[in-house]
Scaffold this motif. Structure first.
Motif, PDB file in Angstrom:
ATOM      1  N   UNK A   1      20.224  24.848   9.344  1.00  0.00           N
ATOM      2  CA  UNK A   1      21.562  25.423   9.352  1.00  0.00           C
ATOM      3  C   UNK A   1      21.678  26.494  10.433  1.00  0.00           C
ATOM      4  N   UNK A   2      22.781  26.422  11.187  1.00  0.00           N
ATOM      5  CA  UNK A   2      23.065  27.382  12.263  1.00  0.00           C
ATOM      6  C   UNK A   2      22.030  27.343  13.387  1.00  0.00           C
ATOM      7  N   UNK A   3      21.205  26.307  13.413  1.00  0.00           N
ATOM      8  CA  UNK A   3      20.221  26.174  14.495  1.00  0.00           C
ATOM      9  C   UNK A   3      20.897  25.705  15.776  1.00  0.00           C
ATOM     10  N   UNK A   4      20.334  26.090  16.903  1.00  0.00           N
ATOM     11  CA  UNK A   4      20.855  25.667  18.202  1.00  0.00           C
ATOM     12  C   UNK A   4      20.011  24.501  18.705  1.00  0.00           C
ATOM     13  N   UNK A   5      20.615  23.300  18.661  1.00  0.00           N
ATOM     14  CA  UNK A   5      19.943  22.077  19.088  1.00  0.00           C
ATOM     15  C   UNK A   5      20.700  21.455  20.256  1.00  0.00           C
ATOM     16  N   UNK A   6      21.334  22.289  21.044  1.00  0.00           N
ATOM     17  CA  UNK A   6      22.144  21.817  22.152  1.00  0.00           C
ATOM     18  C   UNK A   6      21.322  20.947  23.101  1.00  0.00           C
ATOM     19  N   UNK A   7      21.767  19.704  23.286  1.00  0.00           N
ATOM     20  CA  UNK A   7      21.130  18.822  24.260  1.00  0.00           C
ATOM     21  C   UNK A   7      19.727  18.368  23.917  1.00  0.00           C
ATOM     22  N   UNK A   8      19.262  18.616  22.711  1.00  0.00           N
ATOM     23  CA  UNK A   8      17.888  18.257  22.345  1.00  0.00           C
ATOM     24  C   UNK A   8      17.777  16.751  22.073  1.00  0.00           C
ATOM     25  N   UNK A   9      16.675  16.164  22.496  1.00  0.00           N
ATOM     26  CA  UNK A   9      16.423  14.741  22.278  1.00  0.00           C
ATOM     27  C   UNK A   9      15.776  14.556  20.909  1.00  0.00           C
ATOM     28  N   UNK A  10      16.573  14.078  19.948  1.00  0.00           N
ATOM     29  CA  UNK A  10      16.101  13.874  18.578  1.00  0.00           C
ATOM     30  C   UNK A  10      16.081  12.398  18.217  1.00  0.00           C
ATOM     31  N   UNK A  11      16.076  11.529  19.208  1.00  0.00           N
ATOM     32  CA  UNK A  11      16.208  10.106  18.923  1.00  0.00           C
ATOM     33  C   UNK A  11      15.020   9.571  18.118  1.00  0.00           C
ATOM     34  N   UNK A  12      15.359   8.664  17.179  1.00  0.00           N
ATOM     35  CA  UNK A  12      14.372   7.988  16.330  1.00  0.00           C
ATOM     36  C   UNK A  12      13.610   8.924  15.394  1.00  0.00           C
ATOM     37  N   UNK A  13      14.013  10.189  15.305  1.00  0.00           N
ATOM     38  CA  UNK A  13      13.355  11.107  14.380  1.00  0.00           C
ATOM     39  C   UNK A  13      13.929  10.968  12.981  1.00  0.00           C
ATOM     40  N   UNK A  14      13.274  11.568  12.008  1.00  0.00           N
ATOM     41  CA  UNK A  14      13.813  11.618  10.653  1.00  0.00           C
ATOM     42  C   UNK A  14      14.377  13.004  10.382  1.00  0.00           C
ATOM     43  N   UNK A  15      15.683  13.030  10.125  1.00  0.00           N
ATOM     44  CA  UNK A  15      16.369  14.237   9.674  1.00  0.00           C
ATOM     45  C   UNK A  15      17.017  13.958   8.316  1.00  0.00           C
ATOM     46  N   UNK A  16      16.444  13.008   7.593  1.00  0.00           N
ATOM     47  CA  UNK A  16      16.995  12.625   6.296  1.00  0.00           C
ATOM     48  C   UNK A  16      17.027  13.831   5.356  1.00  0.00           C
TER      49      UNK A  16
END
Length: 262
Positions: free
Chosen positions: A180-195
């Motif tokens: 929550x409220x994290x800065x993930x601007x432009x980060x490559x999160x492809x194929x990860x689990x954020x379930x």
């Protein structure tokens, strides 16, 4: 005796020469002495020191300077590194069970295959704390299930590459994390689990979420402007009050988008 060691044993304050790597690794006794002898109101300085493979569990490094330090394979279990400066430090293969990194600076640090849990079954009681930490530009390959990362800065963080899958059995796993409220601007999160992750109010603008598992994740109020959702799993994903959803890419090609909660 080297100057760094004389200063270490005499006062325990700043004993590293900034920008210059230590020639000899420190011992646990030397590290403990430096922490114990640091004058009140000052912070211990282990910048550029070699702390490789030491058992530093349960030690208090609060606000300490560890810029460029070598912590490869070091046991940091239950250590307090809150507010510490670990910029450009190497923490590859370190053990961080219940380690407190809240508000620490880990900008451009390397955290490859760090061990957050003592078993293959993640326990929330063992999870480290990265709340408010600066992980900008960090190289991070880890299984961080259920970790507190709220308010963390992960801009320009490198969350693995093609070679990391050959070197560690786990891809990055942020399932159940509090982002929550994290800065993930432009980060490559492809194929990860954020379930089932909490991403309330997070900034995901321009992030790559292609193929990412977002099932059950809460993105209430998050910024998705320019975010790539191609192939992501939106089964039960909460997208209430999301900003920039109309500007997100690949929404029509996301899986289970009809099961998202708007």
């Amino acid at each position: 005796m080297r100057l760094t060691r004389r200063v270490l044993l005499s006062c325990g304050a700043a004993f590293a020469v900034a920008g210059e790597a230590a020639a000899n690794p420190l011992t646990l006794r030397e590290v403990s002495a430096a922490l114990a002898k640091t004058p009140r109101g000052q912070t211990p300085d282990f910048s550029y020191q070699d702390l490789k493979d030491l058992d530093l569990s349960d030690l208090d490094f609060k606000q300490a300077k560890l810029v460029g330090a070598n912590l490869y394979g070091t046991n940091l279990s239950r250590a307090d590194l809150s507010g510490a400066d670990l910029s450009r430090a190497t923490l590859d293969h370190a053990t961080i069970t219940r380690t407190n990194f809240s508000n620490a600076t880990l900008a451009n640090a390397s955290l490859f295959d760090i061990a957050a849990y003592s078993t293959l079954d993640p326990s929330l009681a063992e999870a480290p704390n990265f709340a408010g930490a600066d992980l900008s530009g960090a190289y991070l390959v880890a299984r961080l299930t259920g970790v507190d990362l709220h308010g963390a800065n992960l801009t320009h963080a490198r969350l693995g590459d093609a070679r990391h899958r050959l070197l560690t059995p786990f891809a990055n796993d942020f399932s159940g994390c509090n982002l929550s409220a994290a800065d993930l601007t432009g980060v490559d999160l492809h194929d990860m689990s954020l379930a089932f992750a909490r991403l309330i109010g997070a900034d995901l603008s321009g992030a790559n979420l292609a193929g990412t598992d977002l099932a059950g994740a809460d993105l209430t109020g998050a910024n998705l402007s320019g975010t790539d959702l191609t192939g992501s799993d939106l089964n039960g994903t909460v997208l209430r009050e999301v900003k920039g959803l109309g500007e997100a890419k690949g929404l029509d090609h996301a899986r289970h988008r009809d099961k998202a909660v708007y």
